[in-house]
Motif scaffolding. Structure first.
Motif, PDB file in Angstrom:
ATOM      1  N   GLY A 137       0.826  -1.194   0.000  1.00 58.89           N
ATOM      2  CA  GLY A 137       0.000   0.000   0.000  1.00 58.89           C
ATOM      3  C   GLY A 137       0.860   1.243   0.000  1.00 58.89           C
ATOM      4  N   SER A 138       2.152   1.081  -0.358  1.00 59.65           N
ATOM      5  CA  SER A 138       3.109   2.169  -0.258  1.00 59.65           C
ATOM      6  C   SER A 138       4.228   1.926  -1.246  1.00 59.65           C
ATOM      7  CB  SER A 138       3.667   2.231   1.172  1.00 59.65           C
ATOM      8  OG  SER A 138       4.808   3.038   1.236  1.00 59.65           O
ATOM      9  N   ARG A 139       4.988   2.979  -1.567  1.00 61.30           N
ATOM     10  CA  ARG A 139       6.197   2.829  -2.373  1.00 61.30           C
ATOM     11  C   ARG A 139       7.436   2.653  -1.497  1.00 61.30           C
ATOM     12  NH1 ARG A 139       6.127   3.397  -7.994  1.00 61.30           N
ATOM     13  NH2 ARG A 139       3.973   3.279  -8.652  1.00 61.30           N
ATOM     14  N   ILE A 140       7.304   2.855  -0.199  1.00 61.84           N
ATOM     15  CA  ILE A 140       8.415   2.636   0.720  1.00 61.84           C
ATOM     16  C   ILE A 140       8.687   1.137   0.820  1.00 61.84           C
ATOM     17  CG2 ILE A 140       9.191   2.866   3.099  1.00 61.84           C
ATOM     18  CD1 ILE A 140       9.069   5.529   1.721  1.00 61.84           C
ATOM     19  N   ASP A 141       9.959   0.740   0.678  1.00 61.38           N
ATOM     20  CA  ASP A 141      10.290  -0.685   0.766  1.00 61.38           C
ATOM     21  C   ASP A 141      11.326  -0.967   1.841  1.00 61.38           C
ATOM     22  OD1 ASP A 141      12.484   0.451  -0.389  1.00 61.38           O
ATOM     23  OD2 ASP A 141      12.611  -0.915  -2.092  1.00 61.38           O
ATOM     24  N   ARG A 592      14.339   4.677  -4.048  1.00 61.95           N
ATOM     25  CA  ARG A 592      13.966   4.493  -2.648  1.00 61.95           C
ATOM     26  C   ARG A 592      15.228   4.384  -1.816  1.00 61.95           C
ATOM     27  NH1 ARG A 592      12.768   1.223  -6.606  1.00 61.95           N
ATOM     28  NH2 ARG A 592      13.180  -0.634  -5.368  1.00 61.95           N
ATOM     29  N   GLY A 593      15.164   4.903  -0.611  1.00 58.38           N
ATOM     30  CA  GLY A 593      16.335   4.784   0.228  1.00 58.38           C
ATOM     31  C   GLY A 593      16.177   5.434   1.580  1.00 58.38           C
ATOM     32  N   VAL A 603      15.171   7.445   8.366  1.00 60.65           N
ATOM     33  CA  VAL A 603      14.094   8.026   7.571  1.00 60.65           C
ATOM     34  C   VAL A 603      14.157   7.409   6.178  1.00 60.65           C
ATOM     35  CG1 VAL A 603      13.232  10.139   6.502  1.00 60.65           C
ATOM     36  CG2 VAL A 603      14.055  10.174   8.868  1.00 60.65           C
ATOM     37  N   SER A 604      13.003   6.966   5.671  1.00 62.70           N
ATOM     38  CA  SER A 604      12.942   6.356   4.343  1.00 62.70           C
ATOM     39  C   SER A 604      12.139   7.242   3.408  1.00 62.70           C
ATOM     40  CB  SER A 604      12.287   4.974   4.410  1.00 62.70           C
ATOM     41  OG  SER A 604      13.045   4.092   5.202  1.00 62.70           O
ATOM     42  N   ILE A 605      12.590   7.315   2.165  1.00 61.26           N
ATOM     43  CA  ILE A 605      11.863   8.083   1.168  1.00 61.26           C
ATOM     44  C   ILE A 605      11.722   7.267  -0.098  1.00 61.26           C
ATOM     45  CG2 ILE A 605      12.698  10.298   2.081  1.00 61.26           C
ATOM     46  CD1 ILE A 605      14.563  10.421  -0.362  1.00 61.26           C
ATOM     47  N   ALA A 606      10.751   7.642  -0.908  1.00 64.95           N
ATOM     48  CA  ALA A 606      10.566   7.070  -2.247  1.00 64.95           C
ATOM     49  C   ALA A 606      10.082   8.195  -3.141  1.00 64.95           C
ATOM     50  CB  ALA A 606       9.560   5.923  -2.226  1.00 64.95           C
TER      51      ALA A 606
END
Length: 987
Positions: A137-141, A592-593, A603-606
């Motif tokens: 449900g997200s692009r964060i992996d 992503r990273g 902190v994670s971003i995409a």
């Protein structure tokens, strides 16, 4: 302490041979996607091995679903694949979980009961290998991230229950889905046999379907994906447009393919109903292997299915020939054995001195056997019905195939390519093209017997009107072929240890060709009916031929069943035809990273950009273009749109390992979509999750989601059809012409979604999981066609704008309805999804395997539409398929046993009581509660390297008959008890 450790070491040495045997044994697993600690505990229980890990090392990490038969090491490798953890095996056979060497080089090692043995120096740090992305449900992996949007995981074993013909049919058994379009609901429309899915009953266009996280061509028809390659299905039951784009208003269904196939899988299955129909044959095969020293992988899969369907509708007495008829004072009643009162086989005279007589095959007359006539319908008697001929469940014939190859060009880059192809086709009786009292026969008709003509002359009548059920015409059929081909190429890679990137491009073509032979050409029919004697030859000719000798008209004899000649039928009937090709071009890149860390974690971003082009070109025959067919014409479509999108998402850990804030995270996403048809529009999501105490995690989201009009909604030109309606003004059932079409001025829908819920997996009760989520969705500017029946009801309730689409003659009778696409005011729905499951190993009883109990439920508080004047509530309006109705409660409960050699499951599907149709005043509107019971069992046999499984099942075990009149029902089983059996071979 030293003595204790020494004793333990001695025991471990004595146990080494047993440990080796244990590691070679294979076990059956069916674990959901869950906390890694729970999966490790489950593996230990199933395999009876000792798995040692430090809780802090696995905290916050999520294990993927594990479904299949594996050795203990194989199972652990799959669970730990993306976790950053690894395992070692002690001499005594214990499995010790620890961080991988690269991670230990930068992180403090876990506290151990004794110093670990010396290890060689770790190799130089290298980039992590690219990993497959699993939808959340997200692009964060990021490892351990659980999206705040509610997500359900359905395993392959779950999909196999009931032996359903495709994955959509299996999903429709779940409480969150409505079987809006399926072989059971599409018997008389051009969607025949398609299998999309509909979350929440909000419409198939509001559920976005993905294949391994990417859009696919074929109008979301799940028939096009070979089920033998499906590993699982992830269901996001909340708005996800910010993550995945337009269409994810109700949620996302992501089909996850099995990328770990190694070897060959073959399968065959057959099924048949207890009444001897709906026979099915199904064959499948899959192959997987690695090459280039394990750097490359190839998987192939194919499936063939042939299902005879159920023909005709009247083969099920509780469904076929039922209808609603007027009962006085604005009331209606649902009654059986309903047929036409204004048409009969061979022709029924409706006016004048001969009214009420029907033609025999030899052209003579007899009295028609009437039942109880109510308007144009009749209860009992010999009134004919399409239900005596047309399909209740459409036959299906299809094949699908998919191939994928991937290659790791380096440790940091993986290249993959995929090709998917499918074909679905069939040819079966559709629905009749009859004359419902609209034929005028002149007294001088050449085929009328002299005796009948004389009686008309004596009565001073110039002729009569007649209704005819044209069963001796080439009864209209639907002959369709749908072909899908899609190719995708993708690159995935890593940059250092903290960044991952992906890029892909996909092109798909979906061809939908339909022929429907047997429909009447209106002008030709009118000329052919008006037959007279040629003064020169005395032979029957068309009257038009006397004034226009060049006319190709062939006179037709309608007096008696079987009387029309083949030449006349060829002249008066034709074939509506369409040839449609839809293309999809879509591509994107994403990054992503974890750029930096806070006190509570990284902190994670995409972020990424995507572009998509969809276009359609549909051509029709010249007769369709001229709207020459009396009852049905295809319409041409031509058009397309392009959308360019940019998205971003962030995960911020706010607190960790504090009282009541064990893991508090904030998740936000935004997407800008720029359409060349309607301009730019934003979608966004804000959510949070928190673990209050061990095993208890709460979640909430609020989102703005969008859906742009699709190609058919924008560009379909005028189409023609007929509907049986209930007219509250005339208090009668009527059969009415309907026109529909697209609308290029449509603007996007916007939806506001709120969800809040929790997931509880108490560490003290291994295998127990409880989740519940409240949802509330409001959709504004809804793109829809108001059904002809709803159109009439809304007009009757005072919506003057919609009354313009209901045309009446001077006597107040409906002559036409127009149901083109429009932006309606709003949809609203809210309710609760809940799930409870418990896995119980049976070691305490001295038995192998485990017992699995599961309960899934959906409660709908409200599902209503508002057109600006009238609000209609659709909860509990669940028998009529041509509305938005849903039951208030749907609950699935199951109990199953599974071991290496045997498995069985008993399932109950509950549907709460409701009404057949709440929008009209039916005197017998109530439908009682229904419970269907299904049974499924399998036996596994190991024969050397080969594994054989024999399985069988019975759906609707108690043969519960569908509610009266539930034709095209999206909820009730109209087939009855159904048996299936098959076998699988793995080697």
């Amino acid at each position: 302490m030293g003595g204790t450790l020494t004793a333990m070491s001695a025991i471990a040495c004595m146990a080494a041979p047993a440990a080796q045997a244990q590691s070679a044994a294979r076990f059956r697993f069916a674990l959901p996607r869950q906390d890694l600690s729970l999966s490790l505990e489950a593996v230990a229980t199933i395999t009876r091995t000792n798995i040692v890990f430090v809780p802090s090392a696995v905290r916050g990490r999520v294990a993927p679903a594990l479904d299949g038969t594996y050795t203990t090491p194989e199972a652990l490798r799959r669970l730990l694949r993306q976790s950053g953890l690894d395992f070692t095996v002690t001499a005594g056979g214990s499995y010790v979980i620890s961080r991988r060497a690269a991670e230990r080089s930068v992180r403090r090692p876990p506290v151990a009961a004794r110093p670990p043995p010396p290890r060689p120096s770790p190799p130089p740090e290298r980039p992590e290998e690219p990993q497959d992305v699993v939808i959340t449900g997200s692009r964060i992996d990021a490892l351990g991230f659980e999206a705040p949007t509610p997500t359900s995981h359905v395993t392959r074993a779950d999909l196999e229950i009931g032996g359903r013909p495709n994955v959509a049919a299996a999903l429709n058994d779940l409480p969150q889905f409505r079987g809006t379009i399926s072989p059971q609901t599409s018997g008389t429309n051009t969607s025949a046999g398609m299998a999309p899915v509909d979350l929440r009953g909000l419409g198939i266009n509001r559920t976005l379907v993905l294949l391994d996280g990417r859009r696919f061509s074929s109008d979301n028809d799940l028939n096009t994906v070979p089920t033998v390659l499906i590993k699982s299905v992830d269901i996001v039951t909340g708005g996800a447009s910010a993550a995945w784009g337009s269409g994810a208003v109700a949620g996302v269904v992501n089909i996850v393919l099995d990328g770990d196939i190694d070897g060959i899988r073959l399968g065959a299955q057959a099924g048949i109903s207890s009444r001897g129909d709906a026979a099915e044959r199904r064959f499948e095969g899959a192959f997987g292997t690695t090459f280039a020293g394990g750097r490359g992988q190839l998987i192939l899969g194919a499936e063939y299915l042939d299902n005879d369907g159920v023909i005709p509708k009247s083969s099920r007495p509780s469904v076929g020939r039922w209808g609603s008829v007027a009962a006085g004072n604005g009331n209606f009643m649902l009654v059986p054995d309903v047929g036409f009162a204004n048409a009969a086989r061979g022709g029924l005279i409706l006016s004048g001195v001969l009214a009420g007589q029907v033609f025999n095959p030899d052209g003579s007359l007899r009295d028609f056997r009437y039942g109880t006539v109510v308007g144009t319908e009749m209860i009992g008697g010999e009134g004919p019905s399409n239900d005596d001929l047309s399909a209740l469940v459409t036959p299906q014939r299809r094949y699908s195939a998919l191939g994928r190859v991937s290659f790791k060009a380096s440790d940091a880059v993986k290249l993959s390519a995929e090709l998917r192809h499918s074909r679905m086709w069939n040819d079966y009786i559709w629905f009749g093209d009859h004359n419902r009292g609209n034929i005028f026969i002149a007294r001088d008709n050449a085929f009328l017997s002299p005796d009948i003509a004389a009686r008309l002359l004596t009565a001073g009548e110039a002729g009569f009107t007649m209704g005819r059920f044209n069963s001796d015409f080439p009864f209209p059929r639907i002959d369709f072929e749908r072909v899908t081909t899609q190719g995708t190429i993708a690159l995935d890679g890593t940059i250092g240890r903290h960044w991952r990137w992906s890029g892909y491009y996909s092109h798909g073509e979906y061809r939908n060709d339909i022929d429907t032979p047997g429909f009447v050409i209106g002008a030709n029919f009118s000329q052919a009916v008006d037959a007279v004697r040629d003064p020169a030859t005395g032979q029957p000719v068309c009257r038009v031929k006397l004034s226009d000798p060049s006319s190709a008209c062939v006179p037709i004899n309608l007096f008696g069943e079987g009387s029309p000649s083949a030449e006349a039928l060829a002249y008066v009937t034709g074939t509506p035809r369409q040839r449609a090709t839809t293309t999809l071009d879509v591509g994107g890149i994403s990054l992503r990273g974890e750029p930096f860390a806070l006190a509570a974690g990284p902190v994670s971003i995409a972020a990424g950009i995507e572009a998509r082009r969809e276009a359609i070109r549909q051509t029709v025959s010249e007769l369709d273009l001229a709207r020459a067919f009396r009852s049905f014409n295809f319409a041409p479509i031509a058009g397309g749109f392009t959308v360019r999108e940019a998205f971003g998402e962030i995960l911020i850990p706010l607190a960790r390992d504090r009282p009541l804030l064990r893991k508090l995270e904030l998740n936000a996403a935004v997407r800008l979509s720029d359409y060349d048809t309607t301009g730019s529009i934003w979608s966004w999501k804000l959510g949070a999750t928190n673990e209050f105490f061990p095993g208890f995690r709460a979640r909430f989201t609020r989102s703005r989601d969008i859906r742009s009009a699709n190609l058919a909604e924008l560009y379909t030109q005028l189409t023609v059809g007929y509907n049986a309606l209930t007219d509250p003004v005339k208090n009668a059932s009527v059969y009415v012409l309907n026109h529909s079409g697209g609308n290029p001025d449509l603007h996007p829908e916007t939806a506001t979604t709120f969800t809040a819920g929790f997931l509880y997996a108490p560490p003290g009760i291994p295998g127990l999981r409880l989740s519940a989520d409240y949802y509330r969705v409001r959709i504004d500017d809804v793109i829809t066609t108001v059904s002809a029946q709803d159109l009439v009801i809304r007009c009757f309730n005072g919506n003057q704008a919609l009354c313009a689409n209901v045309e009446r003659d001077a006597a107040g009778n409906i002559t036409r309805t127009v149901t083109s696409y429009l932006n309606l005011s709003e949809y609203r729905t809210d309710g609760i999804d809940a799930e409870l499951s418990q896995t119980l190993p049976l070691r305490f009883a001295g038995l192998p395997g485990k017992l699995v109990l599961r309960l899934r439920g959906n409660w709908v508080d409200s599902l209503k539409t508002n057109d600006g004047v009238t609000t209609i509530e659709y909860v509990r309006s669940q028998g009529n398929s041509f509305s938005l109705g849903v039951p208030e409660w749907r609950i699935n409960g199951s109990i199953g046993y599974d071991s290496e050699d045997f498995g069985a499951q008993l399932r109950a599907r509950y549907i709460s009581p409701g009404n057949y149709n709440s929008t009209i005043r039916l005197l017998n509107n109530h439908i009682p509660a229904y419970t269907y019971v299904d049974l499924f069992a399998r036996v596994r046999i190991a024969a050397g390297a080969r594994k054989i499984e024999i399985h069988g099942g019975v759906t609707n075990l108690l043969d519960r008959q569908a509610p009266n009149g539930s034709l095209y029902s999206p909820f009730y089983d109209v087939v009855g008890r159904y048996f299936s059996a098959g076998t699988r071979l793995v080697f």
